[in-house]
Design an enzyme around this catalytic site. Structure first.
Site, PDB file in Angstrom:
ATOM      1  CB  CYS A 102      -0.880  -0.037   1.251  1.00  0.00           C
ATOM      2  SG  CYS A 102      -2.047   1.302   1.329  1.00  0.00           S
ATOM      3  CG  HIS A 144      -5.390  -2.929  -1.118  1.00  0.00           C
ATOM      4  ND1 HIS A 144      -4.374  -3.371  -0.309  1.00  0.00           N
ATOM      5  CD2 HIS A 144      -5.248  -1.578  -1.169  1.00  0.00           C
ATOM      6  CE1 HIS A 144      -3.654  -2.342   0.111  1.00  0.00           C
ATOM      7  NE2 HIS A 144      -4.165  -1.230  -0.407  1.00  0.00           N
ATOM      8  CD  GLU A 145      -6.737   0.537  -4.216  1.00  0.00           C
ATOM      9  OE1 GLU A 145      -6.952   1.504  -3.467  1.00  0.00           O
ATOM     10  OE2 GLU A 145      -5.583   0.102  -4.425  1.00  0.00           O
TER      11      GLU A 145
HETATM   12 ZN    ZN Z   1      -3.689   0.775  -0.128  1.00  0.00          ZN
END
Ligand code: ZN
Length: 204
Positions: A102, A144-145
């Site tokens: 990230c 994830h987003e």
């Molecule tokens: Zn991220």
């Protein structure tokens, strides 16, 4: 319309852990956000970027679909990022262990379980309704987003701190990832970027 600063966990944990609001209007502000997401993702070594990472608590993100399916020798420019607005994951199946990294948590990566096939309803950048199925890396990245929109960072998806890794420079000058618990024990190891762990008791 600009490359925006990406917020990192050290200073901006509170914003990054806040749930974002749905977008109701396709006005000038929304269009500017879409452009900023595109510009910022292009300016970073990233395959995805969510609005809260640039300090906008709205439900939108950009993802580079098919990124890891590309032939390494393919010299054509990758397709532009796909924008998803108010996305909803309505089906998900077959979770598998894989890695997360990230831009907001620099110098680290971790292993999480995520579905390998998902169905997502969202609005595209023209505000048109979409209903699509994504698999493998694309599915992982979208999850994830999507987590970012709910204020969830990948570090809270880890089962154990042993699944968190820090990128370090080894004795040969190469970059390698070592488990976080090992990293904090060795004072001589040089991290590529100073790792910042979110302030979470369940990880302590
Ligand atoms: Zn991220």
């Amino acid at each position: 319309m600009a490359v925006r600063k990406v917020l990192k966990i050290g200073k901006h944990q509170k914003v990054l852990e806040t749930k974002s609001e749905a977008i109701h209007k396709f006005n000038r502000e929304t269009k500017a956000l879409i452009q900023d997401l595109k510009d910022t993702v292009a300016d970073n070594p990233a395959v995805g970027l969510a609005a809260p990472q640039i300090g906008v608590l709205k439900r939108a993100f950009a993802v580079l679909l098919g990124y890891y399916d590309r032939d390494e020798e393919d010299e054509t420019p990758p397709p532009p990022p796909v924008i998803m607005i108010n996305p909803e994951i309505i089906e998900s199946e077959n979770p598998e262990r894989g890695f997360d990294a990230c831009l907001s948590i620099p110098g680290m990566m971790g292993y999480t379980d995520r579905a390998t096939k998902i169905r997502v309803k969202y609005l595209d950048e023209q505000g048109k309704k979409q209903d699509r199925v994504f698999e493998n890396w694309d599915a992982r990245m979208i999850q994830h987003e999507q987590d970012h929109l709910d204020g969830i960072l990948f570090t809270s998806r880890l089962k154990t701190l042993d699944d968190l890794f820090v990128y370090v420079t080894n004795a040969d000058g190469e970059t390698e990832a070592i488990p976080y618990p090992e990293f904090i024990k060795t004072t001589t190891t040089q991290a590529v970027e100073k790792p910042i762990l979110p302030n979470r008791t369940e990880l302590a």
